[in-house]
Design a protein around this motif. Structure first.
Motif, PDB file in Angstrom:
ATOM      1  N   LEU A 195       2.426   4.900   9.289  1.00 47.89           N
ATOM      2  CA  LEU A 195       2.247   4.260  10.598  1.00 47.89           C
ATOM      3  C   LEU A 195       1.762   2.822  10.428  1.00 47.89           C
ATOM      4  CD1 LEU A 195       1.778   4.512  13.826  1.00 47.89           C
ATOM      5  CD2 LEU A 195      -0.583   4.980  13.186  1.00 47.89           C
ATOM      6  N   ALA A 196       0.746   2.655   9.575  1.00 47.86           N
ATOM      7  CA  ALA A 196       0.163   1.333   9.374  1.00 47.86           C
ATOM      8  C   ALA A 196       1.180   0.378   8.760  1.00 47.86           C
ATOM      9  CB  ALA A 196      -1.071   1.436   8.481  1.00 47.86           C
ATOM     10  N   ARG A 197       2.102   0.943   8.001  1.00 48.60           N
ATOM     11  CA  ARG A 197       3.066   0.059   7.343  1.00 48.60           C
ATOM     12  C   ARG A 197       4.363  -0.050   8.122  1.00 48.60           C
ATOM     13  NH1 ARG A 197       4.095   0.955   1.673  1.00 48.60           N
ATOM     14  NH2 ARG A 197       4.482   3.103   2.264  1.00 48.60           N
ATOM     15  N   ASN A 240       1.569   7.144   1.113  1.00 48.03           N
ATOM     16  CA  ASN A 240       1.780   5.696   1.067  1.00 48.03           C
ATOM     17  C   ASN A 240       2.467   5.261  -0.227  1.00 48.03           C
ATOM     18  OD1 ASN A 240       1.272   4.212   3.284  1.00 48.03           O
ATOM     19  ND2 ASN A 240      -0.727   3.447   2.663  1.00 48.03           N
ATOM     20  N   ARG A 244      -2.665  12.156   2.127  1.00 50.83           N
ATOM     21  CA  ARG A 244      -2.705  10.886   2.834  1.00 50.83           C
ATOM     22  C   ARG A 244      -2.508   9.724   1.863  1.00 50.83           C
ATOM     23  NH1 ARG A 244      -7.996   9.017   6.155  1.00 50.83           N
ATOM     24  NH2 ARG A 244      -8.783   8.774   4.036  1.00 50.83           N
ATOM     25  N   LEU A 245      -3.142   9.860   0.692  1.00 54.57           N
ATOM     26  CA  LEU A 245      -2.986   8.814  -0.324  1.00 54.57           C
ATOM     27  C   LEU A 245      -1.535   8.758  -0.824  1.00 54.57           C
ATOM     28  CD1 LEU A 245      -5.259   7.822  -3.178  1.00 54.57           C
ATOM     29  CD2 LEU A 245      -3.087   8.783  -3.842  1.00 54.57           C
ATOM     30  N   ARG A 300      -7.957  12.758  14.062  1.00 50.93           N
ATOM     31  CA  ARG A 300      -6.548  12.979  13.784  1.00 50.93           C
ATOM     32  C   ARG A 300      -6.391  14.318  13.079  1.00 50.93           C
ATOM     33  NH1 ARG A 300      -2.611   8.940  13.168  1.00 50.93           N
ATOM     34  NH2 ARG A 300      -3.124   7.146  14.446  1.00 50.93           N
ATOM     35  N   LEU A 323      -5.091   1.860   3.643  1.00 51.01           N
ATOM     36  CA  LEU A 323      -3.791   2.453   3.957  1.00 51.01           C
ATOM     37  C   LEU A 323      -2.852   1.418   4.569  1.00 51.01           C
ATOM     38  CD1 LEU A 323      -5.060   5.861   5.344  1.00 51.01           C
ATOM     39  CD2 LEU A 323      -3.563   5.577   3.365  1.00 51.01           C
ATOM     40  N   GLY A 324      -3.342   0.189   4.709  1.00 52.05           N
ATOM     41  CA  GLY A 324      -2.463  -0.883   5.168  1.00 52.05           C
ATOM     42  C   GLY A 324      -2.634  -1.259   6.627  1.00 52.05           C
ATOM     43  N   ALA A 325      -3.690  -0.745   7.275  1.00 55.69           N
ATOM     44  CA  ALA A 325      -3.858  -1.003   8.708  1.00 55.69           C
ATOM     45  C   ALA A 325      -4.236  -2.460   8.973  1.00 55.69           C
ATOM     46  CB  ALA A 325      -4.922  -0.081   9.290  1.00 55.69           C
ATOM     47  N   SER A 326      -3.626  -3.042   9.992  1.00 54.83           N
ATOM     48  CA  SER A 326      -3.996  -4.381  10.435  1.00 54.83           C
ATOM     49  C   SER A 326      -5.321  -4.292  11.187  1.00 54.83           C
ATOM     50  CB  SER A 326      -2.925  -4.926  11.380  1.00 54.83           C
ATOM     51  OG  SER A 326      -2.837  -4.084  12.512  1.00 54.83           O
ATOM     52  N   LEU A 357      -4.914  -2.435  14.412  1.00 57.75           N
ATOM     53  CA  LEU A 357      -4.789  -0.981  14.243  1.00 57.75           C
ATOM     54  C   LEU A 357      -6.139  -0.360  13.900  1.00 57.75           C
ATOM     55  CD1 LEU A 357      -2.801   1.393  14.284  1.00 57.75           C
ATOM     56  CD2 LEU A 357      -2.478   1.075  11.824  1.00 57.75           C
ATOM     57  N   LEU A 392     -14.512   4.908   6.934  1.00 56.86           N
ATOM     58  CA  LEU A 392     -13.281   5.142   7.699  1.00 56.86           C
ATOM     59  C   LEU A 392     -12.538   3.829   7.913  1.00 56.86           C
ATOM     60  CD1 LEU A 392     -14.363   7.757  10.387  1.00 56.86           C
ATOM     61  CD2 LEU A 392     -13.165   8.122   8.236  1.00 56.86           C
ATOM     62  N   LEU A 407     -11.569  11.304   5.960  1.00 54.28           N
ATOM     63  CA  LEU A 407     -10.460  11.657   6.847  1.00 54.28           C
ATOM     64  C   LEU A 407     -10.830  11.226   8.257  1.00 54.28           C
ATOM     65  CD1 LEU A 407      -9.724  15.231   5.483  1.00 54.28           C
ATOM     66  CD2 LEU A 407      -8.341  13.183   5.151  1.00 54.28           C
ATOM     67  N   PHE A 408      -9.828  10.865   9.059  1.00 55.74           N
ATOM     68  CA  PHE A 408     -10.104  10.498  10.444  1.00 55.74           C
ATOM     69  C   PHE A 408     -10.346  11.775  11.245  1.00 55.74           C
ATOM     70  CE2 PHE A 408      -7.017   7.215   8.891  1.00 55.74           C
ATOM     71  CZ  PHE A 408      -7.968   6.225   8.685  1.00 55.74           C
ATOM     72  N   PHE A 453      -0.884   8.361   8.813  1.00 56.32           N
ATOM     73  CA  PHE A 453      -1.518   7.072   9.102  1.00 56.32           C
ATOM     74  C   PHE A 453      -0.996   5.925   8.232  1.00 56.32           C
ATOM     75  CE2 PHE A 453      -4.676   3.747   9.206  1.00 56.32           C
ATOM     76  CZ  PHE A 453      -4.990   3.691  10.548  1.00 56.32           C
ATOM     77  N   GLY A 454      -0.826   6.187   6.926  1.00 57.33           N
ATOM     78  CA  GLY A 454      -0.342   5.145   6.017  1.00 57.33           C
ATOM     79  C   GLY A 454       1.030   4.624   6.439  1.00 57.33           C
TER      80      GLY A 454
END
Lengths: 258, 268
Positions: free
Chosen positions: B105-107, B154, B150-151, B94, A155-158, A161, A148, B90-91, B102-103
């Motif tokens: 969001l992260a970016r 992004n 999800r993939l 969520r 997915l680009g999380a810092s 995050l 996870l 998967l989370f 999520f992707g």
């Protein structure tokens, strides 16, 4: 349906209360042995003069403050210990040795350092609440699924995050279990701490009297056995309510767990 | 070489933290994936397929050699390389919507953009109506679709897929293979396709999906042979063709002995 199921235990309970009442009244030992009507009288009296509500809320307030401090310090430390292995290895021995000491064993020291106002009890409660948070948060963070974390990073999380949306939610079920244990510990030790420091405070006329202190004065000053039973019942009911509330909280905060 | 992904002389040796035992997972593996190419990796259990993917994803560092993405050495995970995991990863806390969001969001996408993108890809993979479900409330095939959405959300330039269809039943698997090809652009202009590195233990799957199949041997993991799959696109209808069958037989013959040995060694 439910009323029929409730009938048998209710009937038995009523009979037991009646037997208890007649036994004590019949043998005339009212100064030593409590009896149901006396407990009711004590409830009416202490509710009317406000001492029951005041002392209960004083104790609860200390528990809540101690619980909050325990959570605020214990959760970050636990997560750090679980997620960053070297920190876990370095800190564990100290945490393990400190948590083996029963919180109430700290009472003399707490009295010495913090005096007999409210702070010694608060210290004990915080101490009691702290360790279940640390242990469970560490456990939760240790068992986190590395996939996870990788998924979030891909997915680009810092880093921030990842901690916020993967590490914390992963550890949340364990943290909430820790919170339940913390609450139970904290509520148990507040009574013990207040019992130990009680008599001086009440003779000193302090306003911050908790349930435990009220019990001490009820025992030594007022000699009211029915009052003692009343407080025991209140303590039990509050424990029950706390556990129910924590369970409900656990369900509503972690809906992904069936 | 100037592929989308270039692996150069990759070796990876794991050292067990407990026993200090060294396991050579990969030895001197080199390959590249062109920008619009679908490349599969097949091989018997324990040939280091998943390790290879983790190296390209940037989750682990090679013991020696390097991987380049667009000519730049990979030092860690990058959202331009999307990863799909064997167990979907998967989370659990969520919902479908939250996972797909999520992707973006992260970016750093705005709330509205995030939502819009997520709904678009949830529609695309056929999960409309399941946005508020949690992963544990979904079937295996639906989780797989959610992971795919999800993939895709992004919009990565490279898709790295680690046995993504291993955990679903055979019929679902066939359907999802066709879905995957559709989303990749099997029937469209080749320029729209992304570079794919697809790990699988299904030789038929590898042949059906890929432009090229890397056949790995085991102990240590290394490339035994690279097989170009010269089948027309779109592939729909070629699943059971004689040509596909010949490729499958050919690859199976390459790895049969080692696969048989893998069974014995893993039970030992």
């Amino acid at each position: 349906m439910t009323s029929r199921r409730a009938f048998l235990p209710l009937a038995f309970f009523t009979v037991a209360i009646l037997v208890w009442q007649t036994a004590v009244v019949h043998y005339g030992q009212r100064a030593t042995y409590p009896y149901p009507m006396g407990v009711v009288d004590a409830a009416v009296r202490t509710i009317e003069d406000g001492s029951l509500v005041a002392s209960t809320s004083n104790s609860l307030l200390r528990v809540l403050i101690g619980f909050a401090i325990g959570a605020a310090c214990g959760i970050p430390l636990g997560v750090l210990m679980g997620f960053v292995r070297p920190i876990g290895r370095a800190v564990s021995p100290i945490v393990d040795s400190l948590r083996s000491i029963a919180p109430i064993a700290w009472i003399p020291m707490a009295l010495l350092w913090l005096g007999i106002r409210g702070n010694a009890a608060l210290f004990i409660v915080t101490y009691a609440a702290f360790f279940p948070f640390v242990l469970n948060a560490a456990q939760g963070a240790r068992l986190i699924d590395r996939n996870l974390v990788n998924a979030a990073r891909a997915l680009g999380a810092s880093r921030a995050l990842v901690v916020r949306s993967v590490v914390l939610p992963s550890a949340l079920p364990a943290i909430l279990t820790g919170a339940r244990v913390s609450m139970a510990f904290a509520w148990g030790s507040i009574i013990a701490a207040e019992l130990a420091m009680g008599i001086k405070v009440t003779s000193g006329g302090s306003g911050a009297v908790g349930l435990g202190q009220l019990m001490v004065s009820t025992l030594y000053v007022r000699r009211d056995v029915n009052g003692l039973v009343l407080y025991m019942i209140v303590i039990g009911i509050i424990s029950l309510c706390i556990d129910l509330a924590m369970r409900r909280l656990q369900r509503s905060l972690t809906p992904w767990r069936t | 070489m100037s592929g989308k992904i270039d692996a150069q002389s990759l070796s990876k040796t794991y050292v067990s933290a407990r026993s200090g035992e060294r396991v050579e997972a990969l030895r001197d593996v080199s390959f590249s994936v062109a920008p619009h190419e679908f490349v599969s990796i097949v091989g018997p259990s324990g040939c280091g397929k998943s390790t290879l993917l983790a190296l390209v994803a940037g989750f682990v560092a090679p013991t020696s050699g390097r991987v380049l993405a667009d000519g730049v050495p990979i030092t860690g995970p990058d959202p331009r390389r999307g990863v799909m995991f064997q167990d979907y990863a998967l989370f659990p806390w969520r919902t479908v919507l939250g996972n797909v969001e999520f992707g973006p969001l992260a970016r750093g996408a705005t709330r509205e953009a995030m939502r819009e993108i997520a709904h678009r890809y949830i529609d695309l993979v056929g999960l409309k109506g399941f946005e508020q479900r949690y992963p544990h409330e979904l079937s295996g095939g639906m989780r797989q679709r959610c992971a795919l959405a999800r993939l895709l959300a992004n919009e990565p330039e490279v898709w790295l897929m680690d046995e993504p269809l291993a955990a679903v039943d055979l019929q679902t698997r066939n359907i999802l293979q066709d879905e995957l090809l559709r989303l990749w652009g099997d029937g469209d202009d080749a320029a729209q396709r992304r570079a794919v590195l697809f790990v699988t233990h299904g030789i038929d799957e590898a042949v059906y999906l890929s432009d090229r199949v890397l056949v790995l041997g085991r102990r240590p993991g290394r490339i035994k042979e690279t097989v170009d799959i010269d089948l027309a696109r779109p592939r729909r209808g070629l699943r059971n063709s004689a040509a596909a069958g010949r490729y499958i037989d050919y690859i199976w013959n390459l790895i049969r002995d080692e696969a048989a040995r893998a069974i014995v060694e893993e039970t030992a």
